[in-house]
Design a protein around this motif. Structure first.
Motif, short mmCIF file in Angstrom:
data_model
loop_
_atom_site.label_atom_id
_atom_site.label_comp_id
_atom_site.label_asym_id
_atom_site.label_seq_id
_atom_site.Cartn_x
_atom_site.Cartn_y
_atom_site.Cartn_z
N ASP A 252 -2.62 5.28 4.20
CA ASP A 252 -1.16 5.28 4.30
C ASP A 252 -0.60 4.02 3.67
OD1 ASP A 252 1.29 6.30 4.91
OD2 ASP A 252 1.17 5.99 7.07
N VAL B 161 2.02 8.19 0.76
CA VAL B 161 0.81 8.27 -0.07
C VAL B 161 1.05 9.24 -1.23
CG1 VAL B 161 -1.63 8.89 -0.11
CG2 VAL B 161 -0.67 7.75 1.89
N SER C 278 -3.44 11.70 3.02
CA SER C 278 -2.52 11.02 3.94
C SER C 278 -2.85 11.48 5.36
CB SER C 278 -1.08 11.38 3.59
OG SER C 278 -0.86 12.76 3.81
#
Length: 202
Positions: A96, A101, A133
């Protein structure tokens, strides 16, 4: 007086036999090499399945490899999971950033981390590396996570019974001195970090 005549092979036959012998010898070596590799992979997987080298240890080692890489790229390493899928090790890592992302972030970390794993963990001959992510159900693992997502609805699973239950869902009130506070129906529940088995955004 009779004579026994022996005939020498012609040059063409000689070279053909020499080539055939060399080719057969190389094929034997190649087949033995394939068999040895197959047996080696079989015993490695068998050893892992017997938990002589279990998935939790693998995840821990990979996280130690991935952490410096993510820090150098200004990316947060959220979670690392390892599991088997049809005899292949799946390494699933979630990352993250404050801005979210991107696909490029995932591709970049996948490429660099894959190279590091190949060098530092040669015993993992067959694996698939997945970078993504954390998604809406992001896990909360570090103390900073519980402070960062203060005010969000979270689910917590404890390793021991608390008030007769192990699963809780409520509003995260933050963390103080290693104790997570959760608001449920106008009541506040407190959980020590070592008591929390799993926690994630709900």
């Amino acid at each position: 007086m009779s004579r026994v005549r022996t005939s020498l092979p012609t040059p063409n036959i000689f070279w053909r036999r020499l080539y055939e012998g060399f080719f057969i010898n190389m094929m034997k070596k190649f087949i033995l090499y394939i068999i040895e590799r197959a047996f080696a992979r079989f015993f490695i997987l068998k050893m892992i399945k017997k938990k002589k080298y279990n998935k939790d240890i693998i995840a821990e080692k990979i996280e130690k490899i991935a952490m410096p890489l993510c820090q150098s790229e200004n990316i947060e390493l959220v979670d690392t999971k390892c599991f088997f899928d049809q005899k292949k090790m799946i390494i699933r890592i979630s990352i993250d950033t404050p801005k979210g992302v991107t696909i490029n972030d995932c591709v970049n970390i996948n490429r660099q981390l894959g190279d590091l794993i190949d060098v530092q963990m040669e015993e993992l001959e067959s694996y698939r590396l997945e970078i993504s992510s954390p998604g809406p159900s992001r896990p909360l693992k570090k103390e900073s996570d519980f402070e960062k997502f203060k005010g969000h609805i979270v689910q917590i699973e404890t390793s021991k019974f608390v008030n007769g239950q192990k699963r809780f869902k409520g509003i995260l009130n933050g963390i103080k001195k290693g104790v997570v506070e959760l608001g449920i129906n106008k009541k506040t529940y407190s959980f020590k970090m070592e008591l929390i088995n799993k926690a994630r955004l709900a």
